[in-house]
Design a protein around this motif. Structure first.
Motif, short mmCIF file in Angstrom:
data_model
loop_
_atom_site.label_atom_id
_atom_site.label_comp_id
_atom_site.label_asym_id
_atom_site.label_seq_id
_atom_site.Cartn_x
_atom_site.Cartn_y
_atom_site.Cartn_z
N LEU A 29 -1.49 5.15 -2.35
CA LEU A 29 -0.51 5.83 -3.20
C LEU A 29 0.89 5.29 -2.96
CD1 LEU A 29 -0.16 8.09 -5.31
CD2 LEU A 29 0.20 9.68 -3.41
N GLY A 32 1.02 1.85 -4.48
CA GLY A 32 1.14 1.96 -5.93
C GLY A 32 2.53 2.34 -6.36
N GLY A 33 3.18 3.23 -5.62
CA GLY A 33 4.56 3.59 -5.95
C GLY A 33 5.49 2.42 -5.80
N ALA A 36 4.90 0.10 -8.73
CA ALA A 36 5.48 0.65 -9.96
C ALA A 36 7.00 0.51 -9.96
CB ALA A 36 5.09 2.13 -10.09
N LEU A 57 7.37 5.23 -17.22
CA LEU A 57 6.13 5.42 -16.46
C LEU A 57 6.20 4.75 -15.09
CD1 LEU A 57 3.46 4.93 -19.28
CD2 LEU A 57 4.18 7.05 -18.19
N SER A 58 6.85 3.61 -15.01
CA SER A 58 6.98 2.92 -13.72
C SER A 58 7.82 3.74 -12.74
CB SER A 58 7.62 1.55 -13.94
OG SER A 58 6.81 0.74 -14.77
N ALA A 60 8.27 6.95 -12.89
CA ALA A 60 7.52 8.16 -12.54
C ALA A 60 6.47 7.85 -11.48
CB ALA A 60 6.86 8.72 -13.80
N GLY A 61 5.79 6.71 -11.63
CA GLY A 61 4.82 6.31 -10.62
C GLY A 61 5.46 6.02 -9.28
N LEU A 64 6.34 9.30 -7.68
CA LEU A 64 5.12 9.94 -7.19
C LEU A 64 4.67 9.32 -5.87
CD1 LEU A 64 2.78 11.94 -7.76
CD2 LEU A 64 1.59 10.05 -8.91
N GLY A 65 4.72 8.00 -5.81
CA GLY A 65 4.28 7.34 -4.57
C GLY A 65 5.23 7.57 -3.42
#
Length: 335
Positions: A29, A32-33, A36, A57-58, A60-61, A64-65
């Motif tokens: 995770l 991935g963050g 992104a 979206l990038s 936001a990701g 999140l990460g």
């Protein structure tokens, strides 16, 4: 007070997941963050529209990460054998994590241990032979479930006869119920130390230091096993509220206080002398009786009561005297 309002007395196991799986998930995770975030920067530098769906979206990701992954890392717990963690969630008891392994629990829980801030100086005051190991074990909020030894300072206590004696004990103990140990008392180790002193005083005042009368009289010196059993049971009764288990309690030091030690030693010596004399007299009387019976049964010599009394007197002097007798040979008639 209602049952719901009472402090927690029984422990239970919280819900857990495999720590390794959650660790890998958190790493992925976080990775991935990062990806992104980098991808969003590339889109932004490339002159794309900042309001485009790809950049949003990038970001936001990435958020999140970067936010969720660190929170998940807080839920990872590692326990060695004979260690436990008492967990609370927003002030409420969440459960006790036991057993060695790698676990994942609710990341918002907090581990509680009243001994986590104990200093080495306070441990040395009680002369605990496991003080250093205990403080190190508690440094990370973990509660040790191992058997430990508590040896308080020697105490001056009056026995049943009122004689002051110096006595010391060692207690082998372990934490059996972590919920009681954490929530029912402020500091379970200090609580145990105080209760050991109290129980020792209650037990010592019921027994004399040594047997004075019959051989069956119970004493601190002669009934060590019974004293140890009663001491263990009384300490266990007092510390049950703290969730502690007393495995063994033994007397390590027992002596008269310095001010009466010399007098008590003289009394013990006098008692030993009297006992030895009594044994000598009993044996001498038996030997005299056997000698008179042998002389009478074998018709060796006939003695009247006066001569028997003289013979008994002479034999008792010979048998009971501290020095060798000096015999006097009578060459004439005994009459």
């Amino acid at each position: 007070m209602s049952e719901k309002k009472q402090i927690h007395k029984e422990e239970f196991t919280p819900k857990t997941k495999k720590g390794m799986a959650m660790l890998i998930f958190s790493i992925l995770l976080c990775s991935g963050g990062t990806f992104a975030f980098v991808y969003g920067l590339v889109l932004a530098v490339g002159g794309g529209n900042y309001e485009s769906a790809g950049i949003v979206l990038s970001l936001a990701g990435a958020m999140l990460g970067f936010v969720v992954a660190p929170v998940l890392f807080c839920g990872l717990k590692i326990l060695a054998p004979n260690e436990a963690l008492v967990l609370t969630l927003f002030g409420k008891y969440y459960g006790t994590l036991r057993g060695d392994g790698f676990f994942f629990v609710n990341p918002f829980v907090t581990a509680i241990n009243p001994l986590a801030g104990a200093s080495l100086a306070s441990e040395e005051k009680t002369q605990d032979i496991a003080a250093t190991a205990l403080v190190k074990a508690m440094a990370g909020k973990k509660i040790s479930l191992k058997s430990m030894a508590l040896s308080n300072e020697k105490q001056k206590i009056n026995d049943q006869m009122g004689n002051p004696i110096i006595i010391g004990i060692v207690v082998i103990w372990r934490v059996a119920n972590t919920a009681k140990a954490v929530f029912n008392v402020d500091n379970f180790k200090e609580f145990l130390s105080i209760q050991c002193d109290s129980a020792l005083r209650n037990i010592v005042r019921l027994y004399p230091y040594d047997s004075v009368g019959t051989d069956n009289e119970k004493s601190l010196r002669g009934s060590s096993q019974e004293i140890a059993d009663r001491l263990k049971n009384e300490i266990q009764e007092k510390v049950s509220i703290a969730g502690l288990e007393i495995q063994e309690a033994r007397i390590t030091h027992l002596s008269y206080s310095q001010e009466i030690a010399a007098a008590m030693l003289q009394r013990q010596q006098a008692s030993a002398v009297v006992d030895a004399r009594q044994m000598i007299v009993d044996g001498a009387v038996g030997m005299v009786e056997m000698a008179l019976n042998k002389l009478s049964d074998n018709n060796i010599v006939s003695l009247d009561d006066e001569r028997k009394a003289a013979m008994v007197s002479n034999l008792l002097v010979v048998l009971c005297g501290n020095k060798d007798a000096q015999p006097i040979v009578n060459s004439g008639s005994i009459y």
